[in-house]
Design an enzyme around this catalytic site. Structure first.
Site, PDB file in Angstrom:
ATOM      1  N   SER A   6       2.502  -7.828   0.417  1.00 53.33           N
ATOM      2  CA  SER A   6       3.655  -8.696   0.561  1.00 53.33           C
ATOM      3  C   SER A   6       4.059  -8.964   2.011  1.00 53.33           C
ATOM      4  O   SER A   6       4.869  -9.851   2.271  1.00 53.33           O
ATOM      5  CB  SER A   6       4.858  -8.095  -0.179  1.00 53.33           C
ATOM      6  OG  SER A   6       5.236  -6.850   0.421  1.00 53.33           O
ATOM      7  N   SER A  61       0.726  -3.551   0.459  1.00 46.89           N
ATOM      8  CA  SER A  61       1.393  -4.672   1.129  1.00 46.89           C
ATOM      9  C   SER A  61       1.294  -4.687   2.642  1.00 46.89           C
ATOM     10  O   SER A  61       1.637  -5.683   3.272  1.00 46.89           O
ATOM     11  CB  SER A  61       2.868  -4.722   0.713  1.00 46.89           C
ATOM     12  OG  SER A  61       2.986  -5.116  -0.629  1.00 46.89           O
ATOM     13  N   LYS A  74       9.494  -7.160   9.443  1.00 44.86           N
ATOM     14  CA  LYS A  74       9.461  -7.729   8.098  1.00 44.86           C
ATOM     15  C   LYS A  74      10.884  -7.968   7.586  1.00 44.86           C
ATOM     16  O   LYS A  74      11.769  -7.139   7.781  1.00 44.86           O
ATOM     17  CB  LYS A  74       8.702  -6.798   7.161  1.00 44.86           C
ATOM     18  CG  LYS A  74       8.496  -7.362   5.753  1.00 44.86           C
ATOM     19  CD  LYS A  74       7.640  -6.432   4.912  1.00 44.86           C
ATOM     20  CE  LYS A  74       7.392  -6.985   3.516  1.00 44.86           C
ATOM     21  NZ  LYS A  74       6.504  -6.107   2.718  1.00 44.86           N
TER      22      LYS A  74
END
Length: 461
Positions: free
Chosen positions: A157, A181, A80
């Site tokens: 997210s 997330s 990420k």
């Protein structure tokens, strides 16, 4: 090579060990898939082909010398875009930070590299990791791979990681979870996602949103793969550890002695899609078949209130992280994330302390309520992925059943649980007390030994 696109990490590790494939050819294969599919899916913000191939060749050399570092050696993974990697750009999902070069490497990345994993690139995220829909109006919103005709939300997210794993661009990726997330994109993309207990995985070098709530966790095809990544994130190669791996089997008594609570439908508190309700019933039957005792009881708190309180703490801490620049109108920040962070400005220091005290009290409430239970099973999200055009950024319905876990400092595992009438995936989650990851992974692995939802893949390309 196409058979490797949707293979699990465990399957790929077996192929590498048997010399059916090399790490270099495997990495080349996934790099080609990313090159072909990422222009549409938008899962990766950047890719490191030269570095990845060099790491893969090193893995092959180790294996030839009989010095493989374990099951992750030679496995391509996505990271990420909150995680620093020295000398690379870490945007944290922000156009304003597209020239921000990291001076160090996050501990989680160092640990994966120590186990021989090949870091293939960085995946997209909601700006500053503050949003559950997965949208990013300035950098672009990744496309949920389960609908080829309509751009649907990927969940956030950790949007890019969810899409990348679901679409077969990598067999596993890292996400972060502050209010859902990891679990929300895992749910909407039909993969497995583990929200770890805060502090279990070292977050040094991962840009924060809320230091009290942030956690780093794996996003994979299976619970066994999540366990494998968790072990790598928390232990050095070759370190003697208590096993967190639970290979799937079909023994009828595999969960004997466990007490699993299933949230009654009348206690959902919000409308929940029929396919989600049916998926939960199906998963409850699976744990019953595996010998667990099923009980039905609601936690002693309101999900909506927990979601609201958790959101206030995220905003308060996010404001304290970003307040030096988020108000500047000349800086290029997305309007919705800016508004969310700005909302934390109105939370006074006294109110912030009250939130921290309430957060601590809820941990005790959760621990006490869970004392005679091994897991709580409930929906991950109330529905499947909606079209991007229908998103209302002023509301956060996808966090209804996820934020409370962060608020009580628990852990959770999102699992594929079927499909709705339009063939979009739905999900359930197992939630537990702080430190109960191994227990949840055991239950998840057992469920996946009795079901096939995790093996279904979207048609991409």
């Amino acid at each position: 090579m196409e058979q490797y696109a949707f293979a699990s990490i465990t399957e790929l590790a077996r192929s590498l060990a048997l010399s059916n494939v090399t790490a270099e050819s495997l990495t080349t294969f996934f790099l080609n898939r990313i090159a072909n599919l990422n222009p549409v899916l938008h899962a990766f913000v950047c890719v490191f082909p030269e570095q990845a191939l060099a790491q893969a060749r090193q893995s092959d050399e180790r294996r030839q010398q009989g010095k493989a570092l374990g099951m992750l050696d030679g496995i391509p993974l996505g990271i990420k875009d909150l995680c620093d990697i020295e000398g690379t750009i870490t945007t944290c999902g922000s156009r304003q930070w597209e020239t921000r070069i990291s001076s160090g490497t996050a501990d989680v990345v160092q640990r994966l590299q120590a186990h021989g994993a090949v870091i293939i690139g960085k995946t997209h995220t909601v700006e500053f990791a503050f949003g559950g829909w997965g949208t990013n109006p300035l950098q672009g919103t990744p496309r949920n791979p389960w609908d080829r005709n309509l751009h649907r939300v990927p969940g956030g997210s950790s949007s890019g990681s969810g899409v990348a794993v679901a679409a077969g661009l990598v067999p596993g990726a890292l996400g972060t979870d502050t209010g859902g997330s990891v679990r929300i994109p895992a749910a909407l993309n039909g993969i497995t996602g583990l929200k770890t207990t805060v502090g279990l995985v070292n977050a040094d070098g991962v840009f924060p949103l809320s230091r009290k709530l942030d956690s780093v966790g794996p996003m994979t095809r299976t619970a066994d793969d999540a366990a494998l990544l968790l072990q790598a994130l928390t232990h050095a190669p070759g370190q003697e550890v208590q096993s967190v791996m639970y290979p799937g089997c079909d023994q009828a008594d595999q969960l004997a002695g466990m007490r699993i609570c299933v949230l009654p439908e009348e206690d959902y508190g919000v409308p929940v899609q029929r396919a989600v309700r049916l998926g939960l019933r199906d998963m409850a039957r699976m744990v019953d078949m595996a010998g667990a005792t099923i009980i039905r009881e609601a936690p002693p708190f309101n999900f909506q209130q927990a979601m609201s309180d958790c959101g206030k703490l995220i905003a308060a801490e996010g404001w304290r992280v970003h307040r030096d620049y988020i108000q500047d109108p000349d800086m290029l920040f997305g309007p919705f994330v800016r508004d969310r962070l700005m909302s934390g400005k109105s939370i006074s220091d006294m109110q912030y302390q009250d939130l921290l005290e309430a957060h601590q009290k809820m941990q005790a409430v959760w621990t006490q309520w869970m004392a005679d239970k091994d897991a709580l099973m409930l929906p991950t999200t109330p529905s499947s992925a909606i079209p991007l055009a229908q998103v209302d950024e002023s509301v956060t319905p996808l966090g209804t059943f996820t934020r409370f876990v962060n608020w009580v400092k628990g852990c959770a595992l999102a699992l594929p649980a079927g499909f709705d009438q339009t063939n979009l995936p739905v999900s359930v989650q197992l939630t537990g007390k702080a430190g109960d990851e191994a227990k949840l992974l055991h239950i998840g692995s057992t469920i996946q030994s009795l079901t096939a939802w995790h093996s279904y893949t979207p048609v991409v390309g």
